[in-house]
Write a protein that holds these residues in place. Structure first.
Motif, mmCIF file in Angstrom:
data_model
loop_
_atom_site.group_PDB
_atom_site.id
_atom_site.type_symbol
_atom_site.label_atom_id
_atom_site.label_comp_id
_atom_site.label_asym_id
_atom_site.label_seq_id
_atom_site.Cartn_x
_atom_site.Cartn_y
_atom_site.Cartn_z
ATOM 1 N N PRO A 123 0.901 -1.276 -0.222
ATOM 2 C CA PRO A 123 0.008 -0.178 -0.046
ATOM 3 C C PRO A 123 1.033 1.067 -0.083
ATOM 4 C CG PRO A 123 -0.845 -1.526 1.561
ATOM 5 C CD PRO A 123 0.413 -2.138 1.030
ATOM 6 N N GLY A 124 0.470 2.221 -0.656
ATOM 7 C CA GLY A 124 1.385 3.441 -0.887
ATOM 8 C C GLY A 124 2.127 3.716 -2.004
ATOM 9 N N LYS A 125 2.589 2.346 -2.563
ATOM 10 C CA LYS A 125 3.552 2.446 -3.406
ATOM 11 C C LYS A 125 3.031 2.801 -4.849
ATOM 12 C CE LYS A 125 7.480 0.987 -1.116
ATOM 13 N NZ LYS A 125 8.424 0.113 -1.246
ATOM 14 N N ILE A 126 3.853 3.153 -5.552
ATOM 15 C CA ILE A 126 3.166 3.644 -7.159
ATOM 16 C C ILE A 126 2.700 2.106 -7.770
ATOM 17 C CG2 ILE A 126 3.827 4.424 -9.435
ATOM 18 C CD1 ILE A 126 3.800 6.704 -7.546
ATOM 19 N N ALA A 127 1.652 2.088 -8.397
ATOM 20 C CA ALA A 127 1.120 1.101 -8.998
ATOM 21 C C ALA A 127 1.976 0.642 -10.405
ATOM 22 C CB ALA A 127 -0.470 0.935 -9.046
ATOM 23 N N ASP A 128 2.910 0.270 -10.425
ATOM 24 C CA ASP A 128 3.880 -0.294 -11.724
ATOM 25 C C ASP A 128 3.872 -1.757 -11.426
ATOM 26 O OD1 ASP A 128 4.017 2.372 -12.728
ATOM 27 O OD2 ASP A 128 6.304 2.641 -11.997
ATOM 28 N N LEU A 129 3.279 -2.486 -12.265
ATOM 29 C CA LEU A 129 3.306 -3.963 -11.805
ATOM 30 C C LEU A 129 3.516 -4.819 -13.191
ATOM 31 C CD1 LEU A 129 -0.195 -4.058 -9.918
ATOM 32 C CD2 LEU A 129 2.079 -3.676 -9.130
ATOM 33 N N LEU A 130 4.463 -5.648 -13.106
ATOM 34 C CA LEU A 130 4.584 -6.775 -14.190
ATOM 35 C C LEU A 130 3.888 -7.912 -13.650
ATOM 36 C CD1 LEU A 130 5.925 -7.446 -16.895
ATOM 37 C CD2 LEU A 130 8.246 -7.557 -15.485
ATOM 38 N N ILE A 131 2.912 -8.492 -14.583
ATOM 39 C CA ILE A 131 2.302 -9.753 -14.325
ATOM 40 C C ILE A 131 2.744 -10.882 -15.078
ATOM 41 C CG2 ILE A 131 0.083 -10.908 -14.421
ATOM 42 C CD1 ILE A 131 -0.414 -7.407 -14.277
ATOM 43 N N LEU A 132 3.285 -11.953 -14.589
ATOM 44 C CA LEU A 132 4.116 -12.873 -15.182
ATOM 45 C C LEU A 132 3.525 -14.477 -15.181
ATOM 46 C CD1 LEU A 132 7.474 -12.085 -13.829
ATOM 47 C CD2 LEU A 132 6.737 -11.452 -16.066
ATOM 48 N N GLU A 133 3.700 -15.015 -16.192
ATOM 49 C CA GLU A 133 3.010 -16.502 -16.178
ATOM 50 C C GLU A 133 3.625 -17.461 -15.196
ATOM 51 O OE1 GLU A 133 0.291 -17.549 -17.816
ATOM 52 O OE2 GLU A 133 0.133 -16.098 -19.439
ATOM 53 N N SER A 134 5.177 -16.936 -15.100
ATOM 54 C CA SER A 134 5.822 -18.071 -14.287
ATOM 55 C C SER A 134 6.588 -17.313 -13.252
ATOM 56 C CB SER A 134 6.854 -18.921 -15.285
ATOM 57 O OG SER A 134 6.228 -19.273 -16.162
ATOM 58 N N ASN A 135 7.222 -18.022 -12.215
ATOM 59 C CA ASN A 135 7.719 -17.386 -11.188
ATOM 60 C C ASN A 135 9.408 -16.869 -11.459
ATOM 61 O OD1 ASN A 135 9.049 -16.987 -8.775
ATOM 62 N ND2 ASN A 135 8.463 -18.698 -7.699
ATOM 63 N N PRO A 136 9.446 -15.408 -11.361
ATOM 64 C CA PRO A 136 10.888 -14.960 -11.661
ATOM 65 C C PRO A 136 11.909 -15.509 -10.573
ATOM 66 C CG PRO A 136 9.485 -13.298 -10.742
ATOM 67 C CD PRO A 136 8.625 -14.519 -10.801
ATOM 68 N N LEU A 137 11.438 -15.905 -9.448
ATOM 69 C CA LEU A 137 12.357 -16.178 -8.355
ATOM 70 C C LEU A 137 13.129 -17.501 -8.682
ATOM 71 C CD1 LEU A 137 10.353 -14.944 -5.183
ATOM 72 C CD2 LEU A 137 12.570 -13.762 -6.191
ATOM 73 N N GLU A 138 12.433 -18.362 -9.353
ATOM 74 C CA GLU A 138 12.664 -19.555 -9.533
ATOM 75 C C GLU A 138 13.619 -19.683 -10.789
ATOM 76 O OE1 GLU A 138 9.447 -22.454 -10.320
ATOM 77 O OE2 GLU A 138 9.175 -22.447 -8.136
ATOM 78 N N ASP A 139 13.381 -18.897 -12.010
ATOM 79 C CA ASP A 139 14.262 -18.854 -13.083
ATOM 80 C C ASP A 139 14.187 -17.371 -13.603
ATOM 81 O OD1 ASP A 139 15.247 -18.871 -15.780
ATOM 82 O OD2 ASP A 139 14.367 -20.794 -16.233
ATOM 83 N N ILE A 140 15.099 -16.817 -13.736
ATOM 84 C CA ILE A 140 15.164 -15.424 -14.023
ATOM 85 C C ILE A 140 14.548 -15.054 -15.419
ATOM 86 C CG2 ILE A 140 17.770 -15.236 -14.821
ATOM 87 C CD1 ILE A 140 15.815 -12.771 -12.516
ATOM 88 N N THR A 141 14.712 -16.073 -16.630
ATOM 89 C CA THR A 141 14.207 -15.760 -17.635
ATOM 90 C C THR A 141 12.702 -15.792 -17.674
ATOM 91 O OG1 THR A 141 14.247 -18.283 -18.158
ATOM 92 C CG2 THR A 141 16.239 -17.314 -18.902
ATOM 93 N N ASN A 142 12.192 -16.296 -16.393
ATOM 94 C CA ASN A 142 10.591 -16.162 -16.493
ATOM 95 C C ASN A 142 10.197 -14.529 -16.216
ATOM 96 O OD1 ASN A 142 10.414 -18.856 -16.336
ATOM 97 N ND2 ASN A 142 10.094 -18.932 -14.088
ATOM 98 N N THR A 143 10.949 -13.681 -16.186
ATOM 99 C CA THR A 143 10.741 -12.427 -16.520
ATOM 100 C C THR A 143 10.227 -11.941 -17.647
ATOM 101 O OG1 THR A 143 12.891 -11.573 -16.873
ATOM 102 C CG2 THR A 143 12.240 -11.310 -14.582
#
Ligand SMILES: [Zn+2]
Length: 464
Positions: free
Chosen positions: A416-436
């Motif tokens: 809450p309070g942060k700018i709503a700049d969001l990226l919605i991904l199909e896959s988890n980027p913490l598991e594999d960076i190419t998921n970005t």
């Protein structure tokens, strides 16, 4: 855990009033990517009001909210929009439109903020920023230094020449008059004295400084005077070689890079990285552009699909780097390949020493085949190849970017309070960076860009 307490308290009041909280947009059934803690929080909703995040909550509490626009995302991953911390808009008046066409491309790749490297079309950049804010133009938020500061014969068009203290004062007056976000220094033929004068003057005014450094100068002395960061890894490299001083005295310029690498001393490097880390210093490695340039004579880019989205006026500027590679021939490729490996090896120990690594692509006109948008994802991949975890690589983009500007209260997390700049991904980027790259949708400044909207943006800039 303490974060839960105000949330519960709030919900209690809320239920007792039996009224719903209104949001302009709600994304529900999402997995929030907590970059700072390296965790995924499942089954969440993100409520957005205007350009800010209003609340995050359990998806099962959707009934507590009201919105005309509720989008259920079936477990997709929501992370903060990406920051590309080193890009370029440049090439003069004739290239303004071609540069402007890079804005939708950046957004299509989930980049919602960029740090511009300074150039010769400053008024256009300010105009874009204004129009983006008013929703008249689509693109990322641009942080710009305005013109670069360089010596009497600047390497790039549009730079301000600084050769003494008086000119440093005048240059910074002019940057302050346009409200520049930071100071970008370049080393066409900037003297070390003028370099130090710029830093001292900027420090006294509270302006952030980063950029190139004359190789005659001393990084630690510059940091002592207040230098906040450096772009590329040439300058920290000087701190890692026992023969750096003799190469500096011999005035070998960039000719010293290969000898510095060949005499790289790991212990010496760690000592200086620790000092830089303790000073909260920023370093932008720009690994991807280095690799792309190293491979210029061996890679075939003719079938790159993104070429269709880069204006011919920009692809023409690619010739400059190609020509210099051709002039160098095999030795160009050999030298640059050594640089790729050596620079990559510096990243992990720097990160571990507390240096704020910044993900930056160096994309834009002149930097051949380094496509705005895609190249930041490639940079993140190379940071992981260099030893960072996917979480650490994400930190270099979405957290360290805003931190450089002291804006970490507004960006870098889904809270809450942060700018709503969001990226919605199909896959988890913490598991594999190419998921970005598994981009489903983007929210920029609170505005939802559907798959169709993103495709329309791409079609609007497609050549022929
Ligand atoms: Zn650059």
């Amino acid at each position: 855990m303490p974060k839960l307490i105000p949330l519960l308290f709030f919900q209690l009041i809320f239920i007792s009033c039996s009224s719903q909280k209104h949001a302009d947009l709600i994304l529900t059934n999402v997995s929030i990517v907590d970059v700072e803690n390296g965790e995924i929080i499942k089954n969440q909703l993100v409520a957005i009001s205007g350009d800010k995040i209003l609340a995050t909550d359990d998806a099962s509490d959707l009934g507590n909210y009201h919105s005309e626009q509720i989008i259920s995302l079936n477990g997709k991953f929501v992370m903060p929009g990406l920051w590309d911390n080193h890009i370029h808009f440049r090439g003069g008046e004739e290239l303004i439109e071609a540069n402007q066409n890079l804005l939708p491309l950046l957004l299509r790749f989930g980049i919602t903020s960029v740090r511009d490297g300074g150039g010769d079309i400053t008024p256009a950049i300010y105009e874009w920023n204004n129009r983006i804010q008013k929703d008249e133009l689509v693109g990322p938020r641009i942080f710009t230094p305005g013109p670069k500061l360089d010596g009497s014969r600047p390497a790039w068009e549009g730079s301000i020449s600084v050769t003494n203290k008086e000119e440093a004062v005048e240059a910074l007056d002019s940057l302050e008059s346009i409200d520049a976000d930071f100071v970008k220094i370049y080393d066409g033929n900037l003297t070390k004295e003028a370099f130090y004068q710029i830093i001292e003057e900027a420090e006294s005014r509270g302006l952030k400084t980063t950029g190139h450094m004359p190789l005659s100068a001393d990084l630690m002395e510059a940091v002592e005077l207040g230098l906040d960061g450096t772009e590329h890894l040439y300058y920290p490299l000087k701190e890692a070689s026992p023969i750096a001083d003799s190469l500096t005295e011999a005035g070998t310029g960039y000719g010293m890079i290969t000898p510095l690498m060949k005499s790289y001393d790991h212990e010496l490097a760690l000592e200086s990285y620790q000092i830089l880390g303790d000073r909260d210093f920023y370093v932008t490695p720009t690994l991807h552009v280095g690799k792309t340039l190293a491979e210029l004579l061996i890679a075939d880019h003719s079938k790159d699909s993104l070429l269709n989205y880069i204006s011919p006026e920009i692809t023409e500027t690619y010739q400059r780097r190609l020509n210099s590679a051709k002039r160098g021939g095999d030795s160009y490729t050999q030298t640059r390949s050594l640089w790729v490996t050596s620079f990559s090896n510096m990243v992990k120990p720097m990160y571990d020493s507390g240096i704020n690594i910044l993900a930056g692509s160096d994309s834009g006109p002149f930097n051949s085949f380094t496509y705005p948008g895609q190249s930041l994802h490639k940079e993140l991949e190379l940071l992981v190849n260099a030893g960072l975890t996917p979480q650490e690589a994400l930190i270099t983009s979405v957290m360290n970017g805003p931190k450089f500007f002291g804006l970490d209260n507004l960006y870098g997390s889904i809270e809450p309070g942060k700018i709503a700049d969001l990226l919605i991904l199909e896959s988890n980027p913490l598991e594999d960076i190419t998921n970005t790259s598994s981009i489903y949708n983007v929210v920029a400044d609170g505005k939802w860009y559907s798959e169709k909207a993103l495709n329309d943006l791409m079609n609007s800039i497609k050549n022929n």
